[in-house]
Design an enzyme around this catalytic site. Structure first.
Site, PDB file in Angstrom:
ATOM      1  N   THR A  18      59.967  69.013  64.023  1.00  0.00           N
ATOM      2  CA  THR A  18      59.358  69.339  62.755  1.00  0.00           C
ATOM      3  C   THR A  18      58.008  70.020  62.957  1.00  0.00           C
ATOM      4  O   THR A  18      57.640  70.918  62.230  1.00  0.00           O
ATOM      5  CB  THR A  18      59.150  68.055  61.921  1.00  0.00           C
ATOM      6  OG1 THR A  18      60.324  67.247  62.030  1.00  0.00           O
ATOM      7  CG2 THR A  18      58.907  68.381  60.471  1.00  0.00           C
ATOM      8  N   ARG A  22      56.420  66.532  70.645  1.00  0.00           N
ATOM      9  CA  ARG A  22      55.886  65.160  70.710  1.00  0.00           C
ATOM     10  C   ARG A  22      56.645  64.409  71.788  1.00  0.00           C
ATOM     11  O   ARG A  22      57.870  64.442  71.826  1.00  0.00           O
ATOM     12  CB  ARG A  22      56.098  64.434  69.382  1.00  0.00           C
ATOM     13  CG  ARG A  22      55.487  65.213  68.253  1.00  0.00           C
ATOM     14  CD  ARG A  22      54.536  64.407  67.430  1.00  0.00           C
ATOM     15  NE  ARG A  22      53.874  65.331  66.523  1.00  0.00           N
ATOM     16  CZ  ARG A  22      53.862  65.184  65.204  1.00  0.00           C
ATOM     17  NH1 ARG A  22      54.423  64.149  64.649  1.00  0.00           N
ATOM     18  NH2 ARG A  22      53.242  66.072  64.448  1.00  0.00           N
ATOM     19  N   SER A 113      49.796  63.499  65.431  1.00  0.00           N
ATOM     20  CA  SER A 113      49.620  63.201  64.014  1.00  0.00           C
ATOM     21  C   SER A 113      49.640  61.707  63.706  1.00  0.00           C
ATOM     22  O   SER A 113      48.810  60.971  64.199  1.00  0.00           O
ATOM     23  CB  SER A 113      50.689  63.945  63.218  1.00  0.00           C
ATOM     24  OG  SER A 113      50.410  63.857  61.860  1.00  0.00           O
ATOM     25  N   HIS A 114      50.630  61.254  62.922  1.00  0.00           N
ATOM     26  CA  HIS A 114      50.668  59.863  62.482  1.00  0.00           C
ATOM     27  C   HIS A 114      51.188  58.925  63.566  1.00  0.00           C
ATOM     28  O   HIS A 114      51.135  57.712  63.400  1.00  0.00           O
ATOM     29  CB  HIS A 114      51.558  59.750  61.246  1.00  0.00           C
ATOM     30  CG  HIS A 114      52.925  60.322  61.470  1.00  0.00           C
ATOM     31  ND1 HIS A 114      53.152  61.663  61.529  1.00  0.00           N
ATOM     32  CD2 HIS A 114      54.122  59.726  61.691  1.00  0.00           C
ATOM     33  CE1 HIS A 114      54.440  61.887  61.753  1.00  0.00           C
ATOM     34  NE2 HIS A 114      55.057  60.733  61.872  1.00  0.00           N
ATOM     35  N   ASP A 277      45.540  60.864  57.924  1.00  0.00           N
ATOM     36  CA  ASP A 277      46.288  60.525  59.130  1.00  0.00           C
ATOM     37  C   ASP A 277      45.556  60.940  60.406  1.00  0.00           C
ATOM     38  O   ASP A 277      44.411  61.398  60.355  1.00  0.00           O
ATOM     39  CB  ASP A 277      47.704  61.135  59.080  1.00  0.00           C
ATOM     40  CG  ASP A 277      47.696  62.636  59.298  1.00  0.00           C
ATOM     41  OD1 ASP A 277      46.674  63.273  58.972  1.00  0.00           O
ATOM     42  OD2 ASP A 277      48.698  63.178  59.786  1.00  0.00           O
ATOM     43  N   ASP A 279      45.546  63.389  62.556  1.00  0.00           N
ATOM     44  CA  ASP A 279      44.988  64.729  62.753  1.00  0.00           C
ATOM     45  C   ASP A 279      44.414  65.313  61.459  1.00  0.00           C
ATOM     46  O   ASP A 279      44.048  66.491  61.423  1.00  0.00           O
ATOM     47  CB  ASP A 279      46.026  65.675  63.358  1.00  0.00           C
ATOM     48  CG  ASP A 279      47.251  65.827  62.477  1.00  0.00           C
ATOM     49  OD1 ASP A 279      47.606  64.875  61.766  1.00  0.00           O
ATOM     50  OD2 ASP A 279      47.872  66.915  62.505  1.00  0.00           O
ATOM     51  N   ASP A 281      45.675  66.006  58.461  1.00  0.00           N
ATOM     52  CA  ASP A 281      46.366  66.931  57.558  1.00  0.00           C
ATOM     53  C   ASP A 281      47.086  66.228  56.410  1.00  0.00           C
ATOM     54  O   ASP A 281      47.606  66.883  55.515  1.00  0.00           O
ATOM     55  CB  ASP A 281      47.319  67.866  58.329  1.00  0.00           C
ATOM     56  CG  ASP A 281      48.370  67.133  59.123  1.00  0.00           C
ATOM     57  OD1 ASP A 281      48.370  65.876  59.117  1.00  0.00           O
ATOM     58  OD2 ASP A 281      49.201  67.807  59.771  1.00  0.00           O
ATOM     59  N   ARG A 282      47.110  64.879  56.432  1.00  0.00           N
ATOM     60  CA  ARG A 282      47.809  64.205  55.334  1.00  0.00           C
ATOM     61  C   ARG A 282      46.881  63.263  54.580  1.00  0.00           C
ATOM     62  O   ARG A 282      45.784  62.960  55.034  1.00  0.00           O
ATOM     63  CB  ARG A 282      49.007  63.446  55.881  1.00  0.00           C
ATOM     64  CG  ARG A 282      50.016  64.426  56.388  1.00  0.00           C
ATOM     65  CD  ARG A 282      51.387  63.828  56.451  1.00  0.00           C
ATOM     66  NE  ARG A 282      51.628  63.278  57.753  1.00  0.00           N
ATOM     67  CZ  ARG A 282      52.264  62.146  57.953  1.00  0.00           C
ATOM     68  NH1 ARG A 282      52.695  61.437  56.924  1.00  0.00           N
ATOM     69  NH2 ARG A 282      52.484  61.721  59.157  1.00  0.00           N
ATOM     70  N   GLU A 364      56.676  64.968  50.533  1.00  0.00           N
ATOM     71  CA  GLU A 364      56.701  63.562  50.131  1.00  0.00           C
ATOM     72  C   GLU A 364      55.987  62.668  51.136  1.00  0.00           C
ATOM     73  O   GLU A 364      55.642  61.539  50.834  1.00  0.00           O
ATOM     74  CB  GLU A 364      58.143  63.076  49.927  1.00  0.00           C
ATOM     75  CG  GLU A 364      59.114  63.345  51.076  1.00  0.00           C
ATOM     76  CD  GLU A 364      58.831  62.583  52.335  1.00  0.00           C
ATOM     77  OE1 GLU A 364      58.480  61.401  52.223  1.00  0.00           O
ATOM     78  OE2 GLU A 364      58.955  63.158  53.429  1.00  0.00           O
ATOM     79  N   LYS A 376      48.777  71.603  56.019  1.00  0.00           N
ATOM     80  CA  LYS A 376      48.436  70.657  54.973  1.00  0.00           C
ATOM     81  C   LYS A 376      47.044  70.115  55.272  1.00  0.00           C
ATOM     82  O   LYS A 376      46.575  70.219  56.399  1.00  0.00           O
ATOM     83  CB  LYS A 376      49.480  69.551  54.875  1.00  0.00           C
ATOM     84  CG  LYS A 376      49.870  68.889  56.186  1.00  0.00           C
ATOM     85  CD  LYS A 376      51.184  68.153  55.985  1.00  0.00           C
ATOM     86  CE  LYS A 376      51.596  67.353  57.216  1.00  0.00           C
ATOM     87  NZ  LYS A 376      52.187  68.178  58.275  1.00  0.00           N
ATOM     88  N   ARG A 496      65.726  58.717  57.863  1.00  0.00           N
ATOM     89  CA  ARG A 496      64.934  58.669  56.639  1.00  0.00           C
ATOM     90  C   ARG A 496      65.884  58.781  55.443  1.00  0.00           C
ATOM     91  O   ARG A 496      66.716  59.690  55.392  1.00  0.00           O
ATOM     92  CB  ARG A 496      63.935  59.814  56.590  1.00  0.00           C
ATOM     93  CG  ARG A 496      62.968  59.873  57.777  1.00  0.00           C
ATOM     94  CD  ARG A 496      61.679  60.581  57.379  1.00  0.00           C
ATOM     95  NE  ARG A 496      60.854  60.976  58.503  1.00  0.00           N
ATOM     96  CZ  ARG A 496      60.079  60.158  59.218  1.00  0.00           C
ATOM     97  NH1 ARG A 496      60.071  58.863  58.949  1.00  0.00           N
ATOM     98  NH2 ARG A 496      59.345  60.611  60.204  1.00  0.00           N
TER      99      ARG A 496
HETATM  100  C1  VG1 Z   1      57.304  64.065  59.316  1.00  0.00           C
HETATM  101  C2  VG1 Z   1      57.288  64.246  57.816  1.00  0.00           C
HETATM  102  C3  VG1 Z   1      57.140  65.710  57.469  1.00  0.00           C
HETATM  103  C4  VG1 Z   1      55.879  66.262  58.134  1.00  0.00           C
HETATM  104  C5  VG1 Z   1      55.926  65.986  59.621  1.00  0.00           C
HETATM  105  C6  VG1 Z   1      54.678  66.418  60.336  1.00  0.00           C
HETATM  106  O1  VG1 Z   1      58.396  64.764  59.864  1.00  0.00           O
HETATM  107  O2  VG1 Z   1      58.477  63.732  57.250  1.00  0.00           O
HETATM  108  O3  VG1 Z   1      57.096  65.854  56.081  1.00  0.00           O
HETATM  109  O4  VG1 Z   1      55.770  67.646  57.925  1.00  0.00           O
HETATM  110  O5  VG1 Z   1      56.104  64.583  59.858  1.00  0.00           O
HETATM  111  O6  VG1 Z   1      53.573  65.826  59.755  1.00  0.00           O
HETATM  112  P1  VG1 Z   1      59.780  64.075  60.278  1.00  0.00           P
HETATM  113  O7  VG1 Z   1      60.612  65.146  60.926  1.00  0.00           O
HETATM  114  O8  VG1 Z   1      59.442  62.931  61.187  1.00  0.00           O
HETATM  115  O9  VG1 Z   1      60.392  63.568  59.014  1.00  0.00           O
HETATM  116  V1  VG1 Z   1      52.240  65.492  60.683  1.00  0.00           V
HETATM  117  O10 VG1 Z   1      51.083  64.930  59.701  1.00  0.00           O
HETATM  118  O11 VG1 Z   1      52.962  64.772  61.940  1.00  0.00           O
HETATM  119  O12 VG1 Z   1      51.722  66.998  61.325  1.00  0.00           O
HETATM  120 CO    CO Z   2      49.330  64.919  60.568  1.00  0.00          CO
END
Ligand code: VG1
Ligand code: CO
Length: 543
Positions: A18, A22, A113-114, A277, A279, A281-282, A364, A376, A496
């Site tokens: 996505t 990672r 990220s998260h 989060d 980094d 962006d959320r 979402e 974001k 999910r």
């Molecule tokens: C998740 C979220 C997605 C977001 C992505 C990266 O992806 O569902 O909406 O864009 O994380 O966000 P996934 O493939 O695990 O559902 V972040 O804040 O990691 O840059």
């Molecule tokens: Co992020």
């Protein structure tokens, strides 16, 4: 200083998911792994000779070491200049801004990220293109192809650069410019929002709590919310970034940011609460006694954005990822603006933003942003909310109730099943995919299936096609369930399940979301057989 070419072998790569690559931190730290991936990025984008790149990350474990490696490799590969955040820190939206503002050839952002950070947690790296956005699939495909054939990488034999001091130095022939990670970003925010109005709101006694979750937004939020706008010192919680995010998941949702949610639901709740989060962006948005779902937040921001100076001219259009609720669609419909539905992942918004077809975008998963950058942006969403609150002077709960009364309410929840064995998850998807064509017209409890398909996307700008982006089942009356496998996990598969029910009766707009969604949850289980396939009796995370 000498450039050396190190012989290596293709890496156990992974098609970038996505958002970038990672992996477990130990994998990135393994022999040649980071180096191979960085060289694959450089080769995949046609080399970096003579180019300028922005580099920075969220401060997680290995961020500083990895940046020193990237600097030596960029120098060895002939890069002209690297713009890097002080102490190798840059939030994702701040990096996107720097790429755009300085007109660079893109940038490397180090973050998972998260996902949690630490020697036994996760690390990540992604390349963003010169528009400031995550590389689209045609670029990540090229990088992925190189990981499978790479035989050597170039690196300069050099000492570490001092990244704690702002200013320009050199590494070999390459210039290294260390910049204040906050300054340019804060300036951009000030150009979009009415800082005087927000400062007046805060001076009037309006209180807020911002949970930086020990991650990168700490310094940004402290500088902007407390120092510049006058929020009470201490309004920013967990403000000092730590390499393991204080041992938690820097994921701004009611599970991982529970202390903030508890505060906002308690008797001493401030007027406004938010979290960001790893980094930056959320975002998660709360008012006193109310949690605002990300899909609702996007819809409310779309409805009120013109109250902020940066959006006073109105919105060109809005876009949401497919699993995001349809709340924003109805705002777009009423306002007579275009609304686009894209696959999950911010990279799919880039073309719409570049082409001026959309101004606001959201997911979402608590990602919201606009055409000010190509990522974001968590703090941006917080500031837009504050700008709206400063103008309307209404509590968050009242704004949300008025919004539902005008547009209807989309009850929404996401159920995540984490670390499911991949073969079991795939078996669930194979069976469900096969069943899709026969679902229309079938009833599950009180719900009847109206449509069932696998989402695919044709980019309206460049015509590129993205297949297999989630299985979606729509019910009569507007309810919906979507099944998707995460593309950001590092172990097993994360299933999910996205659940949505539409309510247009004002008398039924203040239910608990899980109660309002019970029929959809039951139908989802009957349709997909989650328990039978995964052996799980309940989701690991409900947001
Ligand atoms: C998740 C979220 C997605 C977001 C992505 C990266 O992806 O569902 O909406 O864009 O994380 O966000 P996934 O493939 O695990 O559902 V972040 O804040 O990691 O840059
Ligand atoms: Co992020």
């Amino acid at each position: 200083m000498e450039t050396i070419a190190v012989d290596t072998k293709p890496i156990e790569g992974q098609k970038p998911g996505t958002s970038g690559l990672r992996k477990k931190t130990q994998v990135f730290m393994g022999r040649h792994y980071l180096e191979n991936y960085v060289q694959s990025i450089f080769d995949g984008i046609g080399g970096v000779a003579g180019k300028t790149l922005v580099v920075g990350g969220d401060g997680r474990y290995f961020n500083d070491r990895a940046c020193q490696v990237i600097l030596r490799m960029a120098a060895a590969n002939g890069a002209a200049r690297i713009i890097i955040g002080q102490n190798a820190i840059l939030s994702t939206p701040a990096a996107s801004n720097l790429i755009r503002k300085r007109g660079t050839d893109g940038g490397l952002i180090l973050s998972a990220s998260h996902n949690p950070g630490g020697p036994n947690a996760d690390f990540g790296l992604k390349y963003n293109t010169p528009n400031g956005g995550p590389a689209p699939e045609n670029v990540t495909d090229k990088i992925f192809a190189v990981t499978k054939t790479i035989t050597s990488y170039k690196i300069l034999e050099a000492q570490d650069i001092d990244l704690s001091t702002i200013g320009t130095t050199r590494m070999g022939a390459m210039e290294v410019e260390v910049v204040d990670p906050v300054a340019d970003y804060a300036e951009l925010m000030e150009s979009l929002f009415d800082f005087d109005a927000i400062a007046a709101l805060l001076a009037s006694g309006f209180t807020l709590a911002f949970d930086a979750m020990h991650a990168v937004t700490g310094p940004y939020a402290t500088a902007i919310l407390e120092k510049r706008l006058g929020a009470k010192p201490g309004s920013v919680m967990n403000a000092v970034p730590s390499p393991d995010f204080g041992g938690g998941h820097p994921d701004p949702n009611p599970i991982w940011a529970k202390p903030l949610v508890d505060l906002m639901m308690g008797s001493d709740a401030p007027d406004f609460g938010a979290a960001s989060d790893g980094d930056g962006d959320r975002n998660m948005i709360l008012g006193r006694g109310i949690y605002v779902t990300p899909s609702d937040s996007l819809a409310l921001l779309a409805a009120h954005a013109p109250l902020a100076p940066g959006y006073a001219a109105g919105l060109k259009g809005v876009a949401r990822s497919m699993p995001t609720s349809g709340a924003v669609d109805r705002v777009a419909e009423k306002r007579g603006i275009a609304c686009y539905e894209t696959p999950t992942g911010w990279k799919f918004f880039g073309n719409l933003l570049d082409a001026g077809m959309a101004t606001l975008c959201g997911e979402e998963s608590a990602g919201t942003g606009s055409d000010h950058v190509r990522e974001k942006d968590g703090l941006w969403a917080v500031l837009l909310w504050l700008n709206i609150l400063a103008v309307t002077r209404k509590p968050v709960a009242e704004l949300m109730s008025a919004h539902w009364a005008e547009f209807g309410r989309n009850y929404y929840s996401r159920h995540d099943y984490e670390d499911v064995e991949s073969d079991k998850a795939n078996a669930l998807f194979d069976a469900l995919r096969a069943a899709l064509p026969g679902l229309a017209g079938q009833s599950f409890g009180p719900l009847t299936v109206a449509t069932a398909d696998e989402f695919a996307y044709d980019d309206p700008v460049d015509g590129s096609h993205s297949a297999a982006q989630g299985l979606r089942i729509g019910f009569d009356g507007g309810g919906r369930v979507v099944f998707r496998l995460s593309g950001t996990g590092t172990v097993g598969a994360t299933l999910r399940v996205y659940l949505e029910a539409v309510e247009t009766d004002p008398a039924r707009m203040h239910q608990d979301a899980q109660v309002a969604l019970a029929d959809i949850v039951n139908a989802a289980e009957k349709i997909a057989g989650i328990k039978a396939h995964t052996g799980r009796s309940a989701p690991d995370v409900i947001t």
